[in-house]
Scaffold this motif. Structure first.
Motif, PDB file in Angstrom:
ATOM      1  N   ASP A 186      -5.233  11.011  81.479  1.00 14.59           N
ATOM      2  CA  ASP A 186      -6.180   9.756  81.045  1.00 14.59           C
ATOM      3  C   ASP A 186      -6.421   9.440  79.563  1.00 14.59           C
ATOM      4  N   VAL A 187      -5.515  10.339  78.931  1.00 18.27           N
ATOM      5  CA  VAL A 187      -5.631   9.877  77.641  1.00 18.27           C
ATOM      6  C   VAL A 187      -5.037   8.523  76.770  1.00 18.27           C
ATOM      7  N   VAL A 188      -5.927   7.930  76.264  1.00 21.66           N
ATOM      8  CA  VAL A 188      -5.323   6.463  75.634  1.00 21.66           C
ATOM      9  C   VAL A 188      -4.741   6.649  74.288  1.00 21.66           C
ATOM     10  N   TYR A 189      -3.716   6.064  74.454  1.00 21.35           N
ATOM     11  CA  TYR A 189      -2.938   6.125  73.047  1.00 21.35           C
ATOM     12  C   TYR A 189      -2.971   4.981  72.241  1.00 21.35           C
ATOM     13  N   PRO A 190      -3.378   4.870  70.958  1.00 22.20           N
ATOM     14  CA  PRO A 190      -3.395   3.833  70.030  1.00 22.20           C
ATOM     15  C   PRO A 190      -1.825   3.181  70.085  1.00 22.20           C
ATOM     16  N   PHE A 191      -1.935   2.112  69.580  1.00 26.60           N
ATOM     17  CA  PHE A 191      -0.346   1.358  69.397  1.00 26.60           C
ATOM     18  C   PHE A 191       0.678   2.345  68.506  1.00 26.60           C
ATOM     19  N   ASP A 192       0.312   2.694  67.439  1.00 23.57           N
ATOM     20  CA  ASP A 192       1.145   3.358  66.576  1.00 23.57           C
ATOM     21  C   ASP A 192       1.704   4.564  67.530  1.00 23.57           C
ATOM     22  N   ARG A 193       0.957   5.331  67.933  1.00 25.86           N
ATOM     23  CA  ARG A 193       1.425   6.635  68.908  1.00 25.86           C
ATOM     24  C   ARG A 193       2.261   6.058  69.902  1.00 25.86           C
ATOM     25  N   ILE A 194       2.212   4.898  70.478  1.00 25.79           N
ATOM     26  CA  ILE A 194       3.129   4.425  71.574  1.00 25.79           C
ATOM     27  C   ILE A 194       4.431   4.137  70.796  1.00 25.79           C
ATOM     28  N   LEU A 195       4.340   3.591  69.652  1.00 26.97           N
ATOM     29  CA  LEU A 195       5.616   3.191  68.975  1.00 26.97           C
ATOM     30  C   LEU A 195       6.335   4.348  68.586  1.00 26.97           C
ATOM     31  N   PHE A 196       5.708   5.515  68.061  1.00 19.82           N
ATOM     32  CA  PHE A 196       6.564   6.601  67.610  1.00 19.82           C
ATOM     33  C   PHE A 196       6.962   7.268  68.646  1.00 19.82           C
ATOM     34  N   PHE A 197       6.333   7.216  69.749  1.00 17.02           N
ATOM     35  CA  PHE A 197       6.774   7.683  71.130  1.00 17.02           C
ATOM     36  C   PHE A 197       8.137   6.974  71.778  1.00 17.02           C
ATOM     37  N   GLY A 198       8.317   5.784  71.125  1.00 16.29           N
ATOM     38  CA  GLY A 198       9.112   4.835  71.678  1.00 16.29           C
ATOM     39  C   GLY A 198      10.319   5.022  70.865  1.00 16.29           C
ATOM     40  N   ASP A 253       6.066  14.088  63.928  1.00 15.23           N
ATOM     41  CA  ASP A 253       5.300  14.657  62.909  1.00 15.23           C
ATOM     42  C   ASP A 253       5.546  13.711  61.757  1.00 15.23           C
ATOM     43  N   MET A 254       6.429  13.540  61.406  1.00 18.72           N
ATOM     44  CA  MET A 254       6.878  12.596  60.045  1.00 18.72           C
ATOM     45  C   MET A 254       6.282  11.197  60.071  1.00 18.72           C
ATOM     46  N   LEU A 255       6.415  10.770  61.670  1.00 19.74           N
ATOM     47  CA  LEU A 255       5.995   9.065  61.658  1.00 19.74           C
ATOM     48  C   LEU A 255       4.255   9.108  61.389  1.00 19.74           C
ATOM     49  N   SER A 256       3.773   9.986  62.171  1.00 19.13           N
ATOM     50  CA  SER A 256       2.279  10.016  62.068  1.00 19.13           C
ATOM     51  C   SER A 256       1.544  10.444  60.684  1.00 19.13           C
ATOM     52  N   ARG A 257       2.507  11.197  60.154  1.00 25.45           N
ATOM     53  CA  ARG A 257       2.048  11.495  58.771  1.00 25.45           C
ATOM     54  C   ARG A 257       2.418  10.189  57.712  1.00 25.45           C
ATOM     55  N   ASP A 258       3.424   9.736  57.772  1.00 24.22           N
ATOM     56  CA  ASP A 258       4.081   9.000  56.770  1.00 24.22           C
ATOM     57  C   ASP A 258       4.073   7.459  56.863  1.00 24.22           C
ATOM     58  N   ARG A 313      22.235  14.210  59.806  1.00 24.52           N
ATOM     59  CA  ARG A 313      22.741  15.637  60.152  1.00 24.52           C
ATOM     60  C   ARG A 313      23.628  16.066  59.067  1.00 24.52           C
ATOM     61  N   LYS A 314      23.753  17.310  58.695  1.00 24.61           N
ATOM     62  CA  LYS A 314      24.610  17.849  57.960  1.00 24.61           C
ATOM     63  C   LYS A 314      24.707  19.267  58.515  1.00 24.61           C
ATOM     64  N   MET A 315      25.799  19.800  58.896  1.00 23.70           N
ATOM     65  CA  MET A 315      25.971  21.106  59.352  1.00 23.70           C
ATOM     66  C   MET A 315      25.119  21.483  60.167  1.00 23.70           C
ATOM     67  N   GLY A 316      24.696  21.043  61.016  1.00 23.07           N
ATOM     68  CA  GLY A 316      23.730  21.353  62.188  1.00 23.07           C
ATOM     69  C   GLY A 316      22.270  21.140  61.829  1.00 23.07           C
ATOM     70  N   ILE A 317      22.114  20.868  60.478  1.00 27.36           N
ATOM     71  CA  ILE A 317      20.623  20.519  60.069  1.00 27.36           C
ATOM     72  C   ILE A 317      20.116  19.141  60.345  1.00 27.36           C
ATOM     73  N   SER A 318      19.126  18.905  60.974  1.00 29.70           N
ATOM     74  CA  SER A 318      18.889  17.473  60.968  1.00 29.70           C
ATOM     75  C   SER A 318      17.472  17.083  59.997  1.00 29.70           C
ATOM     76  N   ILE A 319      17.648  15.980  59.619  1.00 25.92           N
ATOM     77  CA  ILE A 319      16.760  15.494  58.619  1.00 25.92           C
ATOM     78  C   ILE A 319      16.342  14.037  58.957  1.00 25.92           C
ATOM     79  N   ALA A 320      15.049  13.862  59.047  1.00 29.30           N
ATOM     80  CA  ALA A 320      14.513  12.323  59.618  1.00 29.30           C
ATOM     81  C   ALA A 320      13.941  11.774  58.168  1.00 29.30           C
ATOM     82  N   ALA A 321      13.994  10.530  58.075  1.00 34.08           N
ATOM     83  CA  ALA A 321      13.600   9.769  56.610  1.00 34.08           C
ATOM     84  C   ALA A 321      12.874   8.354  57.245  1.00 34.08           C
ATOM     85  N   LEU A 322      12.048   7.978  56.372  1.00 35.44           N
ATOM     86  CA  LEU A 322      11.558   6.669  56.379  1.00 35.44           C
ATOM     87  C   LEU A 322      11.950   5.684  55.021  1.00 35.44           C
TER      88      LEU A 322
END
Lengths: 226, 207
Positions: B112-124, B145-150, B165-174
């Motif tokens: 029954d936790v209620v998520y704010p819009f931002d959180r739903i967006l990040f899940f999406g 993690d990155m989305l909620s922080r930045d 991705r590079k050689m199996g390592i993944s990076i996320a960026a905004l």
């Protein structure tokens, strides 16, 4: 809807007021308000300075008003002189006198008689300008745009009759609209669906879609049908 | 990297809208101020737009303006998520975020936790990468993690989520939506998602 009751501010004579949220503001005489003002109704008679921005649903300026920030509301009536940093946003602007805005200006209906100076974009649904003095607007954009001189007897009493520099004309860079009717205007570019260039115009480039009419007393360097 | 721009004139020709409509939509804030890009041309200063953004935006406005007032459309399109909250149970029930996604990333949260819009967006956003098979559930943690922080650091500026991705390592960026970037040869851009498009889609689902 806010139902909270805010205080009124009523000033007369020589006064000093504080900014804040008011229900009604009525200023008579001479004075200044320190800071931003937010009100349901704002009426200023006389000479007033607001050292901040102004937000009010209904605004009536009579006399001289200077606003050091932006102005936002639904209805603005001006009789006299308004100087503001801008931007200015209102649904309906009815202006009689001189208005000078440094920034952008937008209104669904913008109706002005007098001298208009806007440093940015004038964006409106219906724009009607009757010039009584030299006007300068960087850009005009909208649906119906009409710029013309007010009837001569209105401004010949003013300096215009004696000083050529004061004859009513508009300087603009770009004018774009669905229907553009202009006279006594100098502009670099005019674009629209239907364009009517009246007397006293000097235009660099005119681009139109369906209709173009040019008065014999207008000079156009280049015209293009799109 | 030269971003793909379209001039105002070409835009009107391509979409068939008029000057008046464009100015009206600008007045009603249906088109973000940052999309009006001024450039000097031989006719003086002209206005250009980011091609992809403006074309998809105009399509949306045209689609909706029959059924909604312009103010309502502006509300749906505004990049700033409005106060809309929804419970975890309703997210699954209304199929806004997949069951798997919530099982991976929200197992600790009560039903029954209620998520704010931002959180739903990040899940999406993370869910989308998960469903296309571009990203594993663990990597999803990293993205969330990155989305909620930045994400909020860009303010209202529209931005894109990049997954590399590079050689199996993944990076996320905004990145701001209108910016380009270069990667070294060994790196592969797996996905670039417009967050604004996701916001609009999500609003469509929530309405």
């Amino acid at each position: 809807m806010e139902t909270a009751k805010y205080p009124d501010m009523r000033m007369q004579g020589i006064w000093n007021g504080g900014g804040g949220r008011y229900s009604a503001v009525e200023l008579d005489g001479v004075g200044k308000v320190a800071g931003d003002v937010e009100a349901d109704r704002f009426i200023s008679n006389g000479v007033a300075t607001i050292q901040g921005g102004l937000t009010a649903a209904v605004m009536q300026f009579n006399g001289r008003l200077k606003v050091e920030g932006g102005i936002a509301g639904q209805e603005l009536l001006l009789e006299g002189q308004l100087k503001a940093k801008g931007p200015l946003h209102a649904d309906r602007c009815k202006i009689n006198g001189a208005i000078s805005i440094e920034g952008d200006c937008s209104a669904e209906q913008f109706e002005a008689t007098g001298g208009i100076k806007i440093g940015g974009l004038l964006n409106g649904g219906q724009i009607s300008i009757m010039m009584q003095g030299p006007s300068k607007i960087k850009e005009i954009g909208g649906e119906q745009i009409e710029v013309q001189r007010a009837k001569r007897e209105l401004w010949s009493k003013l300096l215009g009759a004696a000083v050529p520099k004061w004859t009513p004309s508009l300087e603009a860079q770009h004018i774009e609209g669905d229907e553009v009717r202009i006279s006594y205007t100098n502009a670099e570019v005019v674009r629209g669906d239907r364009v009517f260039i009246g007397p006293g115009c000097r235009i660099g480039l005119v681009e139109y879609r369906t209709e173009l009419q040019i008065d014999p007393d207008a000079a156009i360097r280049e015209e293009k049908k799109l | 990297m030269e971003q793909d721009l379209i001039s105002k004139k070409d835009l009107l020709e391509l979409t068939g809208i008029s000057y008046g409509q464009l100015y009206r939509w600008k007045r009603k804030q249906l088109i973000p101020e940052q999309w009006f890009i001024r450039k000097s041309t031989f006719t003086g200063q002209e206005t250009f737009f980011p091609r992809q953004l403006i074309l998809s935006r105009i399509e949306k406005i045209v689609d909706r303006k029959e059924d909604f007032s312009l103010d309502e459309v502006a509300e749906m399109l505004s990049a700033t998520p409005y106060d809309y909250e929804i419970s975890k149970a309703a997210l699954i029930e209304r199929n806004i975020v997949s069951k798997e996604a919530l099982r991976y990333w929200a197992s600790k949260d009560a039903e029954d936790v209620v998520y704010p819009f931002d959180r739903i967006l990040f899940f999406g956003l993370a869910d989308r990468l998960l469903q296309t098979g571009d990203m594993s559930a663990d990597e999803g943690e990293m993205v969330l993690d990155m989305l909620s922080r930045d994400y909020r650091k860009w303010g209202d500026h529209p931005c894109d989520l990049l997954f590399i991705r590079k050689m199996g390592i993944s990076i996320a960026a905004l990145l701001p939506a209108d910016s380009g970037f270069y990667l070294d040869q060994g790196a592969k851009l797996v996905a670039r998602i417009s967050i604004q498009a996701e916001v609009e889609q999500l609003k469509g689902k929530l309405f």
